[in-house]
Motif scaffolding. Structure first.
Motif, PDB file in Angstrom:
ATOM      1  N   ASP A 157      -6.638   3.470   0.133  1.00  0.00           N
ATOM      2  CA  ASP A 157      -7.621   3.261  -0.938  1.00  0.00           C
ATOM      3  C   ASP A 157      -7.991   1.784  -1.016  1.00  0.00           C
ATOM      4  N   ASP A 158      -9.247   1.461  -0.702  1.00  0.00           N
ATOM      5  CA  ASP A 158      -9.659   0.057  -0.711  1.00  0.00           C
ATOM      6  C   ASP A 158     -10.414  -0.331  -1.973  1.00  0.00           C
ATOM      7  N   HIS A 159     -10.423   0.549  -2.975  1.00  0.00           N
ATOM      8  CA  HIS A 159     -11.092   0.248  -4.244  1.00  0.00           C
ATOM      9  C   HIS A 159     -10.104  -0.135  -5.343  1.00  0.00           C
ATOM     10  N   SER A 160      -8.809  -0.060  -5.046  1.00  0.00           N
ATOM     11  CA  SER A 160      -7.777  -0.320  -6.051  1.00  0.00           C
ATOM     12  C   SER A 160      -7.109  -1.666  -5.811  1.00  0.00           C
ATOM     13  N   LEU A 161      -6.463  -2.176  -6.855  1.00  0.00           N
ATOM     14  CA  LEU A 161      -5.584  -3.328  -6.712  1.00  0.00           C
ATOM     15  C   LEU A 161      -4.336  -2.919  -5.942  1.00  0.00           C
ATOM     16  N   LYS A 162      -3.633  -3.895  -5.357  1.00  0.00           N
ATOM     17  CA  LYS A 162      -2.519  -3.576  -4.474  1.00  0.00           C
ATOM     18  C   LYS A 162      -1.204  -4.203  -4.937  1.00  0.00           C
ATOM     19  N   ILE A 163      -0.117  -3.445  -4.744  1.00  0.00           N
ATOM     20  CA  ILE A 163       1.222  -3.948  -5.017  1.00  0.00           C
ATOM     21  C   ILE A 163       2.163  -3.543  -3.883  1.00  0.00           C
ATOM     22  N   HIS A 164       3.356  -4.153  -3.889  1.00  0.00           N
ATOM     23  CA  HIS A 164       4.352  -3.878  -2.860  1.00  0.00           C
ATOM     24  C   HIS A 164       5.285  -2.748  -3.307  1.00  0.00           C
ATOM     25  N   GLN A 165       4.722  -1.569  -3.505  1.00  0.00           N
ATOM     26  CA  GLN A 165       5.507  -0.380  -3.828  1.00  0.00           C
ATOM     27  C   GLN A 165       4.608   0.839  -3.625  1.00  0.00           C
ATOM     28  N   ASP A 166       5.210   1.958  -3.222  1.00  0.00           N
ATOM     29  CA  ASP A 166       4.458   3.195  -2.995  1.00  0.00           C
ATOM     30  C   ASP A 166       4.202   3.871  -4.340  1.00  0.00           C
ATOM     31  N   ALA A 167       3.407   3.185  -5.160  1.00  0.00           N
ATOM     32  CA  ALA A 167       3.122   3.634  -6.524  1.00  0.00           C
ATOM     33  C   ALA A 167       1.624   3.863  -6.673  1.00  0.00           C
ATOM     34  N   LYS A 168       1.257   4.484  -7.793  1.00  0.00           N
ATOM     35  CA  LYS A 168      -0.151   4.710  -8.104  1.00  0.00           C
ATOM     36  C   LYS A 168      -0.320   4.662  -9.613  1.00  0.00           C
ATOM     37  N   LEU A 169      -1.165   3.761 -10.084  1.00  0.00           N
ATOM     38  CA  LEU A 169      -1.513   3.686 -11.500  1.00  0.00           C
ATOM     39  C   LEU A 169      -2.946   4.160 -11.653  1.00  0.00           C
ATOM     40  N   SER A 170      -3.186   5.005 -12.648  1.00  0.00           N
ATOM     41  CA  SER A 170      -4.516   5.559 -12.848  1.00  0.00           C
ATOM     42  C   SER A 170      -4.735   5.884 -14.314  1.00  0.00           C
ATOM     43  N   ARG A 171      -6.020   6.101 -14.654  1.00  0.00           N
ATOM     44  CA  ARG A 171      -6.390   6.464 -16.018  1.00  0.00           C
ATOM     45  C   ARG A 171      -7.375   7.614 -15.991  1.00  0.00           C
ATOM     46  N   ILE A 172      -7.437   8.320 -17.121  1.00  0.00           N
ATOM     47  CA  ILE A 172      -8.453   9.341 -17.321  1.00  0.00           C
ATOM     48  C   ILE A 172      -8.763   9.433 -18.806  1.00  0.00           C
ATOM     49  N   ASP A 173     -10.026   9.680 -19.134  1.00  0.00           N
ATOM     50  CA  ASP A 173     -10.445   9.966 -20.501  1.00  0.00           C
ATOM     51  C   ASP A 173     -10.890  11.423 -20.552  1.00  0.00           C
ATOM     52  N   LEU A 174     -10.302  12.190 -21.456  1.00  0.00           N
ATOM     53  CA  LEU A 174     -10.586  13.619 -21.553  1.00  0.00           C
ATOM     54  C   LEU A 174     -11.263  13.946 -22.874  1.00  0.00           C
ATOM     55  N   LEU A 232      -2.794   7.108 -19.442  1.00  0.00           N
ATOM     56  CA  LEU A 232      -2.395   6.217 -18.367  1.00  0.00           C
ATOM     57  C   LEU A 232      -1.291   6.902 -17.569  1.00  0.00           C
ATOM     58  N   PHE A 233      -1.456   6.950 -16.237  1.00  0.00           N
ATOM     59  CA  PHE A 233      -0.459   7.534 -15.350  1.00  0.00           C
ATOM     60  C   PHE A 233       0.182   6.424 -14.517  1.00  0.00           C
ATOM     61  N   ILE A 234       1.511   6.387 -14.497  1.00  0.00           N
ATOM     62  CA  ILE A 234       2.242   5.436 -13.656  1.00  0.00           C
ATOM     63  C   ILE A 234       3.140   6.260 -12.735  1.00  0.00           C
ATOM     64  N   GLU A 235       2.689   6.455 -11.496  1.00  0.00           N
ATOM     65  CA  GLU A 235       3.439   7.281 -10.546  1.00  0.00           C
ATOM     66  C   GLU A 235       4.241   6.372  -9.618  1.00  0.00           C
ATOM     67  N   VAL A 236       5.537   6.654  -9.503  1.00  0.00           N
ATOM     68  CA  VAL A 236       6.448   5.781  -8.765  1.00  0.00           C
ATOM     69  C   VAL A 236       7.466   6.611  -7.983  1.00  0.00           C
ATOM     70  N   PRO A 237       8.054   6.031  -6.932  1.00  0.00           N
ATOM     71  CA  PRO A 237       9.182   6.703  -6.278  1.00  0.00           C
ATOM     72  C   PRO A 237      10.352   6.798  -7.249  1.00  0.00           C
ATOM     73  N   MET A 238      11.073   7.906  -7.204  1.00  0.00           N
ATOM     74  CA  MET A 238      12.180   8.113  -8.148  1.00  0.00           C
ATOM     75  C   MET A 238      13.471   7.525  -7.595  1.00  0.00           C
ATOM     76  N   ILE A 239      13.468   6.202  -7.466  1.00  0.00           N
ATOM     77  CA  ILE A 239      14.632   5.489  -6.945  1.00  0.00           C
ATOM     78  C   ILE A 239      15.699   5.389  -8.026  1.00  0.00           C
ATOM     79  N   ASN A 240      16.940   5.161  -7.597  1.00  0.00           N
ATOM     80  CA  ASN A 240      18.052   4.914  -8.510  1.00  0.00           C
ATOM     81  C   ASN A 240      18.380   3.438  -8.512  1.00  0.00           C
ATOM     82  N   LEU A 241      18.678   2.909  -9.683  1.00  0.00           N
ATOM     83  CA  LEU A 241      19.059   1.491  -9.769  1.00  0.00           C
ATOM     84  C   LEU A 241      20.547   1.334  -9.586  1.00  0.00           C
TER      85      LEU A 241
END
Length: 241
Positions: A157-174, A232-241
């Motif tokens: 996806d070249d329309h989004s901002l980028k970070i160093h994690q296999d995550a996805k942040l998104s929004r929707i208005d319903l 607001l959706f914050i999708e992330v890998p389910m890693i353990n700390l």
């Protein structure tokens, strides 16, 4: 499907006078052993900052930091540049702290309170070169459809901002009475859904403004809007700390 409910009134709260902060996860002096993180999502702070006030210069390292202004004007400055940079509602800011960065965040208004979400995501790669970026996202592009804000550098996806994690942040208005099916990236991911405003039902749960739900171990789920809502959706890998 595995779920965890975080009601708005159960968040940590700190009133510093100039700052009113709600913590979805353990932060600063507020600690809850059951709310330390959700996968790679480490911090979700819902802050209200008084006019002309803010966070003085302070350090971060090895964290992906995303800021979403909701009302007012944020001003940012870091040791990667000299100028104060405004960030307003409709824009999103990302900063990869990496090997280390010093920055300041202040309310750029003399008479209006600043409302924002500050999000920290644990990176998949440590000690990267620090970087800063921001981008404007049109409100029209999230009306009834998912608007992607942030993805991994490895994502096409070249329309989004980028970070160093296999995550996805998104929004929707319903709109009230509408529904939407959210599809997760993989079975190894979970998504933390924050109701910015309005009311929705997910599975058997009813969520109102600032309520949140963490969902994992599923490929998709349906959201029904009981009233006009912003999510607001914050999708992330389910890693353990």
């Amino acid at each position: 499907m595995k779920t965890i409910i975080h009601k708005a009134e159960d968040r940590g709260f700190a009133n510093h006078g100039w700052l009113q902060a709600n913590h979805s996860f353990s932060f600063a002096s507020w600690y809850n052993p059951e709310k330390v993180h959700f996968g790679a999502l480490r911090v979700l702070n819902d802050d209200i900052i008084a006019p002309k006030m803010g966070f003085g210069t302070h350090p971060h390292d090895n964290m992906e930091i995303i800021t979403i202004p909701l009302k007012g004007v944020l001003k940012h400055r870091d040791n990667m540049g000299e100028d104060w940079i405004p960030v307003v509602p409709g824009e999103v800011q990302v900063m990869s702290a990496g090997t280390g960065v010093q920055h300041s965040e202040i309310n750029g208004s003399v008479d209006e309170y600043l409302s924002l979400f500050q999000i920290w995501i644990i990176p998949e790669e440590r000690s990267v070169k620090p970087r800063y970026d921001q981008k404007t996202f049109s409100e029209d592009d999230r009306k009834g459809k998912l608007q992607t804000l942030v993805t991994s550098f490895k994502d096409e996806d070249d329309h989004s901002l980028k970070i160093h994690q296999d995550a996805k942040l998104s929004r929707i208005d319903l709109e009230a009475g509408s529904s939407f099916t959210y599809k997760l990236k993989s079975n190894a991911h979970g998504v933390y859904v924050m109701t910015i405003s309005g009311g929705v039902s997910i599975s058997e749960f009813n969520l109102n403004s600032r309520d949140a739900i963490g969902i994992s171990e599923t490929s998709n789920f349906e959201i029904k809007a009981t009233e006009a809502s912003e999510l607001l959706f914050i999708e992330v890998p389910m890693i353990n700390l």
